[in-house]
Design a protein around this motif. Structure first.
Motif, PDB file in Angstrom:
ATOM      1  N   ILE A 168       0.839  -1.203   0.000  1.00  0.00           N
ATOM      2  CA  ILE A 168       0.000   0.000   0.000  1.00  0.00           C
ATOM      3  C   ILE A 168       0.872   1.251   0.000  1.00  0.00           C
ATOM      4  N   LEU A 169       2.036   1.179   0.647  1.00  0.00           N
ATOM      5  CA  LEU A 169       2.932   2.332   0.715  1.00  0.00           C
ATOM      6  C   LEU A 169       3.538   2.681  -0.645  1.00  0.00           C
ATOM      7  N   THR A 170       3.403   1.762  -1.606  1.00  0.00           N
ATOM      8  CA  THR A 170       3.885   2.044  -2.964  1.00  0.00           C
ATOM      9  C   THR A 170       3.126   3.224  -3.576  1.00  0.00           C
ATOM     10  N   MET A 171       1.945   3.523  -3.061  1.00  0.00           N
ATOM     11  CA  MET A 171       1.163   4.642  -3.597  1.00  0.00           C
ATOM     12  C   MET A 171       1.915   5.961  -3.479  1.00  0.00           C
ATOM     13  N   VAL A 172       2.714   6.130  -2.427  1.00  0.00           N
ATOM     14  CA  VAL A 172       3.442   7.391  -2.245  1.00  0.00           C
ATOM     15  C   VAL A 172       4.917   7.281  -2.599  1.00  0.00           C
ATOM     16  N   GLY A 173       5.437   6.063  -2.712  1.00  0.00           N
ATOM     17  CA  GLY A 173       6.833   5.900  -3.073  1.00  0.00           C
ATOM     18  C   GLY A 173       7.086   4.578  -3.751  1.00  0.00           C
ATOM     19  N   GLY A 174       7.412   4.616  -5.046  1.00  0.00           N
ATOM     20  CA  GLY A 174       7.646   3.388  -5.788  1.00  0.00           C
ATOM     21  C   GLY A 174       8.459   3.650  -7.040  1.00  0.00           C
ATOM     22  N   PRO A 175       8.821   2.586  -7.765  1.00  0.00           N
ATOM     23  CA  PRO A 175       9.669   2.747  -8.953  1.00  0.00           C
ATOM     24  C   PRO A 175       9.026   3.566 -10.057  1.00  0.00           C
ATOM     25  N   ALA A 176       7.720   3.464 -10.234  1.00  0.00           N
ATOM     26  CA  ALA A 176       7.061   4.240 -11.288  1.00  0.00           C
ATOM     27  C   ALA A 176       7.168   5.739 -11.013  1.00  0.00           C
ATOM     28  N   GLY A 177       6.922   6.131  -9.781  1.00  0.00           N
ATOM     29  CA  GLY A 177       6.976   7.548  -9.432  1.00  0.00           C
ATOM     30  C   GLY A 177       8.376   8.122  -9.478  1.00  0.00           C
ATOM     31  N   TYR A 178       9.353   7.354  -8.991  1.00  0.00           N
ATOM     32  CA  TYR A 178      10.712   7.904  -8.979  1.00  0.00           C
ATOM     33  C   TYR A 178      11.248   8.072 -10.397  1.00  0.00           C
ATOM     34  N   LEU A 179      10.885   7.148 -11.308  1.00  0.00           N
ATOM     35  CA  LEU A 179      11.327   7.291 -12.700  1.00  0.00           C
ATOM     36  C   LEU A 179      10.670   8.501 -13.359  1.00  0.00           C
ATOM     37  N   LEU A 180       9.392   8.738 -13.045  1.00  0.00           N
ATOM     38  CA  LEU A 180       8.716   9.921 -13.585  1.00  0.00           C
ATOM     39  C   LEU A 180       9.389  11.191 -13.071  1.00  0.00           C
TER      40      LEU A 180
END
Length: 553
Positions: A168-180
């Motif tokens: 669930i914490l991937t919603m605020v921090g994950g590989p998709a967001g960091y790459l964007l």
């Protein structure tokens, strides 16, 4: 592909946006601050960030699958008798099936929350700025790993549930967001002409980090036990957060855009609007819709749908046809990842730069053959100053200033970036041909050869990002990158299910190699779709109706 409509005379109900040569061209009646020129060292800091964060994500990827197998096995023998001495403890169909279900659920939740993370990061970029958005998406994976470490230490079924919930914490921090966030950061700190090449390098550095992370994860797990990689990854992400905080500069925030975004939750889904065809007015006066971004998006989706399954397909086919072991497959994927990273880091930027120069020279020769200078659809700064001087300096309510056209910064003349679009087509065509030829693999060394050759057709995704950045307004770059990232994520999710079924069907008939032919066919379909993509015609200007104009204000 376009649709044409007749053009009514400009009125209060519509506004025309003219094409300018660069983002630093001043607006009529208003001169914005000169854009900041970032030192070359900044982009290397950004590239090293991609390497570090991808390495941190990679450390736990391999151990996580192994951990699920161990915890499923421990839970199974809580209610079943232990096998006899000398018999394999965890190798039975019930444990394998339960592990597969747990891993599948983990993958599905990662994708679901990853999509949310993509939208959330795009929103935070516009509201809080690039650096804060990047810090958020790099710090929260450390928190998620703390929860996962608790799950690994708990073990068995409760441990699996804790790890699943941690996603669930991937919603605020994950590989998709960091790459964007990193792609957006890179697009801001380099010159427009360098964006496509830089985005390719960024992907290459990410691949290097991922490959080393996979290797370190296995080594750390063997040396320190199954909990050790998770503890090391926590420290790695905290170090990444500190590095981003200290090494990367703050990019100025667009305060007007931030105020508008923070007032409406509908802006959360702005990336989806990037594929809506926009109206452009031709020099002849006709107004037509341009479908360039939509067609590029469809092409990228089909291309990744075709090629995204290749790493998995290679391993499954090699194991099925040539009895490759885990060690063989490890080398196979390492070779593929290494060559792909080297190509995108070293060769791809050179190809883009050389191709643009060649295409520009070819364009110039054609114009000279027609007996006139190279046409330009841009408004020079001198022309703008002349127009500005024609307006009265003071103006009051009794003598309003004449309407001023809004200049849209498109960075560079379109012909300078046309090669990026050609590269997408070439890359997809080459992918299709090379992948289809893999159908004729008959020996083990053919598999290694294919793994080494297919990365040489890489770069369609990076070229697509650079192309769409040129097709959109400067303030919508984060949305444009988010849109392409969303397309890539959905394509990777779809390819696993689709080609998994296709491989299973062919394998049942003893013809699993035919899956390569289907892969190649999909890539060639993607190539056919992108043949219809183009930049707006030379001399065209954006045509914004009153509703659109209000949205942009």
């Amino acid at each position: 592909m376009t649709t044409e409509t007749s053009n009514p005379p400009p009125s209060k109900a519509s506004s025309i946006t003219a094409v300018a040569p660069s983002e630093d061209t001043p607006l009529l009646g208003h001169r914005p601050e000169a854009p900041r020129i970032w030192p070359k060292s900044v982009i290397w800091f950004v590239l090293f960030t991609a390497f570090l964060v991808s390495l941190s994500f990679g450390i736990t990827q391999v151990p996580l699958i192994y951990v699920f197998g161990v915890m499923t096995c421990d839970d199974y023998f809580k209610s079943h008798p232990e096998p006899g001495p000398g018999l394999p403890r965890c190798q039975n169909h019930a444990i394998e099936a339960s592990t597969a279900r747990a891993v599948a659920l983990l993958g599905a939740s990662t994708t679901l929350f990853g999509v949310i993370n993509l939208f959330f990061t795009g929103w935070t970029i516009k509201v809080w700025g690039l650096k804060k958005a990047l810090l958020i998406t790099v710090f929260w994976p450390a928190v998620r790993l703390i929860v996962q470490t608790i799950g690994v230490e708990t073990g068995a079924a409760p441990g699996i549930i804790i790890i699943q919930c941690s996603q669930i914490l991937t919603m605020v921090g994950g590989p998709a967001g960091y790459l964007l966030a990193l792609n957006s950061f890179a697009a801001e700190v380099v010159e427009p002409a360098e964006r496509t090449a830089t985005l390719g390098r960024l992907t290459g550095f990410s691949l290097f980090g991922t490959a080393i992370g996979f290797l370190l994860g296995g080594i750390i797990s063997d040396a320190g036990g199954i909990v050790a990689p998770f503890r090391v990854a926590i420290g790695a992400f905290l170090l990444c957060t500190l590095y981003v905080l200290l090494a990367l500069p703050s990019v100025p925030l667009n305060k007007a855009l931030a105020a508008k975004t923070s007032k409406s939750l509908s802006t959360f889904f702005d990336p989806l609007k990037m594929f809506v065809p926009r109206k452009w007015q031709l020099p002849s006066g006709k107004v037509q819709r341009e479908f360039g971004t939509l067609i590029v998006g469809i092409g990228v989706f089909l291309g990744i749908l075709a090629t995204g399954y290749i790493p998995v397909l290679l391993q499954m086919y090699a194991t099925d046809a040539f009895q490759f072991t885990a060690n063989h497959n490890g080398w196979l994927i390492s070779i593929n990842c290494l060559i792909r990273g080297l190509f995108l880091t070293l060769a791809f930027p050179t190809i883009i730069s050389t191709g643009r120069k060649w295409l520009d020279a070819r364009h110039d020769r054609k114009q000279q053959a027609k007996g006139h200078q190279r046409s330009s659809s841009t408004i020079s700064a001198k022309d703008i100053e002349t127009l500005r001087s024609s307006f009265p300096a003071p103006h009051t309510n009794s003598s309003p200033m004449p309407p001023v056209p809004q200049i849209s910064a498109t960075d560079e003349p379109k012909e300078s970036f046309a090669f990026d679009l050609h590269y997408i087509k070439f890359s997809l065509f080459a992918d299709g041909v090379i992948t289809a030829l893999a159908t004729f693999i008959t020996k083990p060394w053919h598999v290694y050869l294919f793994a080494a050759v297919v990365p040489l057709a890489a770069g369609a995704g990076s070229a697509a990002k650079g192309t769409i950045l040129q097709m959109c307004e400067p303030e919508r770059r984060a949305d444009a990158l988010g849109a392409i990232s969303l397309v890539e994520m959905l394509a990777r999710l779809s390819t696993t299910g689709l080609f998994g079924l296709i491989f299973s069907a062919f394998a049942a008939e003893g013809k699993s190699g035919y899956t390569f032919a289907v892969n190649g066919a999909f890539a060639l379909v993607a190539f056919g779709v992108t043949l219809f993509a183009r930049f707006p015609p030379e001399g065209a200007v954006r045509y914004a109706e009153s509703g659109d104009a209000e949205d942009e204000s």
